[in-house]
Motif scaffolding. Structure first.
Motif, PDB file in Angstrom:
ATOM      1  N   LEU A 363      27.182  12.216 -28.240  1.00  0.00           N
ATOM      2  CA  LEU A 363      27.294  13.698 -29.007  1.00  0.00           C
ATOM      3  C   LEU A 363      27.304  14.924 -28.496  1.00  0.00           C
ATOM      4  N   TRP A 364      27.958  15.765 -28.623  1.00  0.00           N
ATOM      5  CA  TRP A 364      27.858  17.049 -27.921  1.00  0.00           C
ATOM      6  C   TRP A 364      26.896  17.769 -28.781  1.00  0.00           C
ATOM      7  N   ASN A 365      25.951  18.825 -28.125  1.00  0.00           N
ATOM      8  CA  ASN A 365      25.377  19.862 -28.787  1.00  0.00           C
ATOM      9  C   ASN A 365      26.240  20.900 -29.093  1.00  0.00           C
ATOM     10  N   LYS A 366      26.311  21.333 -30.530  1.00  0.00           N
ATOM     11  CA  LYS A 366      27.100  22.334 -30.890  1.00  0.00           C
ATOM     12  C   LYS A 366      26.789  23.809 -30.567  1.00  0.00           C
ATOM     13  N   ASN A 367      25.488  24.020 -30.072  1.00  0.00           N
ATOM     14  CA  ASN A 367      25.038  25.320 -29.814  1.00  0.00           C
ATOM     15  C   ASN A 367      24.793  25.383 -28.270  1.00  0.00           C
ATOM     16  N   GLU A 368      24.835  24.386 -27.457  1.00  0.00           N
ATOM     17  CA  GLU A 368      24.763  24.672 -25.836  1.00  0.00           C
ATOM     18  C   GLU A 368      25.398  23.453 -25.207  1.00  0.00           C
ATOM     19  N   ARG A 369      25.725  23.806 -23.910  1.00  0.00           N
ATOM     20  CA  ARG A 369      26.667  22.827 -23.229  1.00  0.00           C
ATOM     21  C   ARG A 369      25.930  21.647 -22.820  1.00  0.00           C
ATOM     22  N   GLU A 370      25.657  20.804 -23.706  1.00  0.00           N
ATOM     23  CA  GLU A 370      24.667  19.536 -23.532  1.00  0.00           C
ATOM     24  C   GLU A 370      25.623  18.408 -24.129  1.00  0.00           C
ATOM     25  N   LEU A 371      25.176  17.065 -23.549  1.00  0.00           N
ATOM     26  CA  LEU A 371      25.916  16.280 -24.131  1.00  0.00           C
ATOM     27  C   LEU A 371      24.664  15.011 -24.216  1.00  0.00           C
ATOM     28  N   LEU A 372      24.701  14.177 -25.260  1.00  0.00           N
ATOM     29  CA  LEU A 372      23.684  13.203 -25.522  1.00  0.00           C
ATOM     30  C   LEU A 372      24.171  11.769 -25.597  1.00  0.00           C
ATOM     31  N   SER A 373      23.798  11.003 -25.002  1.00  0.00           N
ATOM     32  CA  SER A 373      24.174   9.549 -24.858  1.00  0.00           C
ATOM     33  C   SER A 373      23.266   8.467 -25.290  1.00  0.00           C
ATOM     34  N   SER A 374      23.545   7.350 -26.158  1.00  0.00           N
ATOM     35  CA  SER A 374      22.849   6.516 -26.476  1.00  0.00           C
ATOM     36  C   SER A 374      23.028   5.112 -25.527  1.00  0.00           C
ATOM     37  N   HIS A 375      21.945   4.168 -25.430  1.00  0.00           N
ATOM     38  CA  HIS A 375      22.157   3.122 -24.518  1.00  0.00           C
ATOM     39  C   HIS A 375      21.463   1.875 -24.951  1.00  0.00           C
ATOM     40  N   GLY A 376      22.071   0.737 -24.238  1.00  0.00           N
ATOM     41  CA  GLY A 376      21.203  -0.492 -24.508  1.00  0.00           C
ATOM     42  C   GLY A 376      20.438  -0.693 -23.427  1.00  0.00           C
ATOM     43  N   HIS A 377      20.460  -2.002 -23.153  1.00  0.00           N
ATOM     44  CA  HIS A 377      19.329  -2.490 -21.944  1.00  0.00           C
ATOM     45  C   HIS A 377      19.608  -1.676 -20.604  1.00  0.00           C
ATOM     46  N   THR A 378      18.710  -1.410 -19.959  1.00  0.00           N
ATOM     47  CA  THR A 378      17.354  -2.216 -20.273  1.00  0.00           C
ATOM     48  C   THR A 378      16.190  -1.159 -20.709  1.00  0.00           C
ATOM     49  N   GLN A 379      16.406   0.066 -20.952  1.00  0.00           N
ATOM     50  CA  GLN A 379      15.577   1.285 -21.624  1.00  0.00           C
ATOM     51  C   GLN A 379      15.646   1.421 -22.939  1.00  0.00           C
ATOM     52  N   ASN A 380      16.905   0.975 -23.643  1.00  0.00           N
ATOM     53  CA  ASN A 380      17.290   1.424 -24.984  1.00  0.00           C
ATOM     54  C   ASN A 380      17.042   3.086 -25.332  1.00  0.00           C
ATOM     55  N   GLN A 381      17.351   3.733 -24.332  1.00  0.00           N
ATOM     56  CA  GLN A 381      17.089   5.194 -24.485  1.00  0.00           C
ATOM     57  C   GLN A 381      17.960   6.169 -25.109  1.00  0.00           C
ATOM     58  N   LEU A 382      17.626   7.361 -25.542  1.00  0.00           N
ATOM     59  CA  LEU A 382      18.911   8.200 -25.630  1.00  0.00           C
ATOM     60  C   LEU A 382      18.593   9.264 -24.356  1.00  0.00           C
ATOM     61  N   THR A 383      19.612   9.644 -23.808  1.00  0.00           N
ATOM     62  CA  THR A 383      19.671  10.502 -22.480  1.00  0.00           C
ATOM     63  C   THR A 383      20.434  11.816 -22.855  1.00  0.00           C
ATOM     64  N   LEU A 384      19.641  13.099 -22.485  1.00  0.00           N
ATOM     65  CA  LEU A 384      20.399  14.346 -22.659  1.00  0.00           C
ATOM     66  C   LEU A 384      20.806  14.749 -21.314  1.00  0.00           C
ATOM     67  N   TRP A 385      22.102  15.131 -21.469  1.00  0.00           N
ATOM     68  CA  TRP A 385      22.691  15.611 -19.988  1.00  0.00           C
ATOM     69  C   TRP A 385      23.107  17.152 -20.258  1.00  0.00           C
ATOM     70  N   LYS A 386      22.812  17.930 -19.106  1.00  0.00           N
ATOM     71  CA  LYS A 386      23.276  19.104 -18.924  1.00  0.00           C
ATOM     72  C   LYS A 386      24.941  19.030 -18.567  1.00  0.00           C
ATOM     73  N   TYR A 387      25.717  19.890 -19.117  1.00  0.00           N
ATOM     74  CA  TYR A 387      26.919  19.845 -18.787  1.00  0.00           C
ATOM     75  C   TYR A 387      27.468  21.020 -18.425  1.00  0.00           C
ATOM     76  N   PRO A 388      28.053  21.286 -17.161  1.00  0.00           N
ATOM     77  CA  PRO A 388      29.104  20.052 -16.480  1.00  0.00           C
ATOM     78  C   PRO A 388      28.247  19.280 -15.247  1.00  0.00           C
ATOM     79  N   SER A 389      27.159  19.930 -14.917  1.00  0.00           N
ATOM     80  CA  SER A 389      26.375  19.224 -13.861  1.00  0.00           C
ATOM     81  C   SER A 389      25.950  18.062 -14.008  1.00  0.00           C
ATOM     82  N   MET A 390      25.812  17.466 -15.327  1.00  0.00           N
ATOM     83  CA  MET A 390      25.291  16.208 -15.677  1.00  0.00           C
ATOM     84  C   MET A 390      23.984  15.698 -15.064  1.00  0.00           C
ATOM     85  N   VAL A 391      23.179  16.726 -15.111  1.00  0.00           N
ATOM     86  CA  VAL A 391      21.698  16.496 -14.702  1.00  0.00           C
ATOM     87  C   VAL A 391      21.041  16.253 -15.888  1.00  0.00           C
TER      88      VAL A 391
END
Length: 455
Positions: A363-391
């Motif tokens: 999912l992209w943030n509609k207001n900022e240059r950010e990307l959110l990803s959802s994951h499976g094993h092993t942490q089952n987490q949601l990760t927020l990334w700064k685009y385009p650096s992907m930090v």
């Protein structure tokens, strides 16, 4: 030795003292109040003191006749060498004068008079957690969607439920029979009133959520379950386990208008670009296709615009960039674990990031240059990334099993995630409502036109 201090004479030491009383010393004469000063030796200039004590006396004892020019030279030399000090023993070094490295007339150029942008606080825990019993633990399905009227739809087994964010009410929309179920995909129409429900029996039902009436059933497009859906105005695109992608015009009786053939296995990801001119599809064959709407034809197998083969596992997670029309992000399954960014004009892969786990949604943030990803094993987490650096900006944990589905609220602030632990969590990850007020959703046209035309 530390900084100088005072030790009183024995006469003062014998003076009577009273607890918690302020001490005063009555000075009659200098001999009665003898005080010995112990200086700070580290702050002394002994060479200068020796010179002043010896050389000046020699000058007085053996005066030398000097001319006015010699005397002027001596004074100037003494000032240059800092020899005009009146104190011989220094208790403390004189602090140096302050010198500005940058002239005052230029100092304003280095300062930003604008107020600093406040740093956004990203909550690390979910705002709400709701039960989601009987949620299918199937990576290839799409069972969660948030409509433009702020109603969240989720499919649990054979039933589709609607949860209204405004009044916190929950309603059961439809429960299909076991022969037709379970529900394998759901997707809101742009108007937020109608919803498409894909079934395990290859059919797709269209429902009006205000009157709770089934408007029609789309048949004939697929031979197996429909696991992915995507709207493009009045066109409903369906992706099946048979690898076929079908464009359905829901306004007309003969609903099939285009058929895309390219995937060899199940189509598990479908997303139209914001302009509606390009379609991105991902499948269990590890392929990502870009299709051009202008090249569509119902009379032949539509050729793709780009066939992208860089992923090493199933491609389900797809998200078009909201601020760059020709940029799309895709995520791979457990055998790939990468997020890739593509230029859809050229088909070039712009970047690839290894996330370390299965990517199920983007999912992209509609207001900022950010990307959110959802994951499976092993942490089952949601990760927020700064685009385009992907930090990595944040990692949101709470689910105890792999995250399967993710969707975004209409204002772009809240994200809902559903996982195999049978919970639905709401995260305030993209900021507060004040950010969303700057980018209100545009009014969308009715996808159905007139309901009486749907058959």
């Amino acid at each position: 030795m530390q900084t100088g201090f005072f030790i009183s004479s024995p006469i003062i030491k014998t003076r009577s003292r009273y607890p918690l009383q302020q001490q005063f010393i009555h000075r009659k004469s200098c001999k009665e109040n003898l005080v010995r000063f112990i200086p700070n030796r580290s702050a002394m200039d002994f060479d200068y003191a020796h010179c002043m004590l010896t050389e000046r006396n020699k000058d007085k004892e053996n005066p030398i006749a000097s001319s006015p020019s010699r005397e002027a030279y001596r004074k100037q030399l003494a000032e240059s060498l800092n020899l005009n000090r009146t104190r011989i023993l220094a208790f403390k070094n004189k602090p140096p004068e302050r010198h500005d490295l940058i002239p005052s007339q230029f100092s304003t150029l280095t300062q930003d008079n604008k107020p600093a942008k406040p740093r956004r606080v990203i909550p690390q825990t979910s705002e709400k957690t709701l039960d989601a019993p009987d949620l299918l633990d199937d990576y290839y399905l799409n069972l969660l969607d948030w409509g433009s009227r702020n109603v969240l739809a989720i499919a649990l087994g054979n039933t589709v439920y609607l949860w209204n964010e405004t009044n916190r009410s929950t309603l059961e929309l439809v429960t299909v029979v076991d022969e037709d179920g379970p529900v394998t995909s759901i997707s809101w129409a742009p108007d937020g009133q109608h919803i498409a429900v894909g079934l395990n029996n290859s059919e797709v039902q269209l429902w009006d959520t205000t009157s709770y009436i089934q408007l029609r059933t789309l048949r004939g497009g697929h031979r197996q379950r429909v696991g992915s859906l995507a709207w493009n105005n009045h066109i409903l695109t369906t992706g099946g386990m048979d690898g076929i992608i079908v464009n359905n015009d829901v306004r007309v009786r003969s609903n099939i208008v285009d058929t895309y053939r390219g995937h060899a296995q199940e189509v598990c990801g479908l997303k139209w670009s914001a302009s509606g001119s390009q379609l991105a599809s991902g499948g269990n064959d590890n392929l990502l296709y870009i299709w051009d709407r202008a090249r569509a034809s119902s009379n032949r197998a539509t050729q793709w615009l780009h066939r992208l083969e860089d992923h090493a596992s199933a491609v389900k997670a797809i998200a078009w960039c909201p601020f760059q029309a020709n940029l799309v992000a895709s995520g791979g399954g457990s055998g790939d674990q990468c997020i890739k960014f593509w230029n859809t004009h050229t088909g070039a892969c712009l970047n690839s990031v290894d996330t370390g786990s299965q990517v199920s949604s983007l999912l992209w943030n509609k207001n900022e240059r950010e990307l959110l990803s959802s994951h499976g094993h092993t942490q089952n987490q949601l990760t927020l990334w700064k685009y385009p650096s992907m930090v990595k900006m944040a990692e949101l944990t709470g689910h105890t099993s792999r995250v399967l589905f993710m969707t975004q609220s209409p204002d772009g602030c809240t994200v809902a995630s559903a996982a195999a632990d049978e919970t639905l969590r709401l995260w305030n990850v993209f900021g507060g409502p004040e950010k969303a007020a700057k980018a209100k959703p545009k009014a969308r046209t009715e996808p159905f036109g007139h309901v009486n035309r749907i058959r």
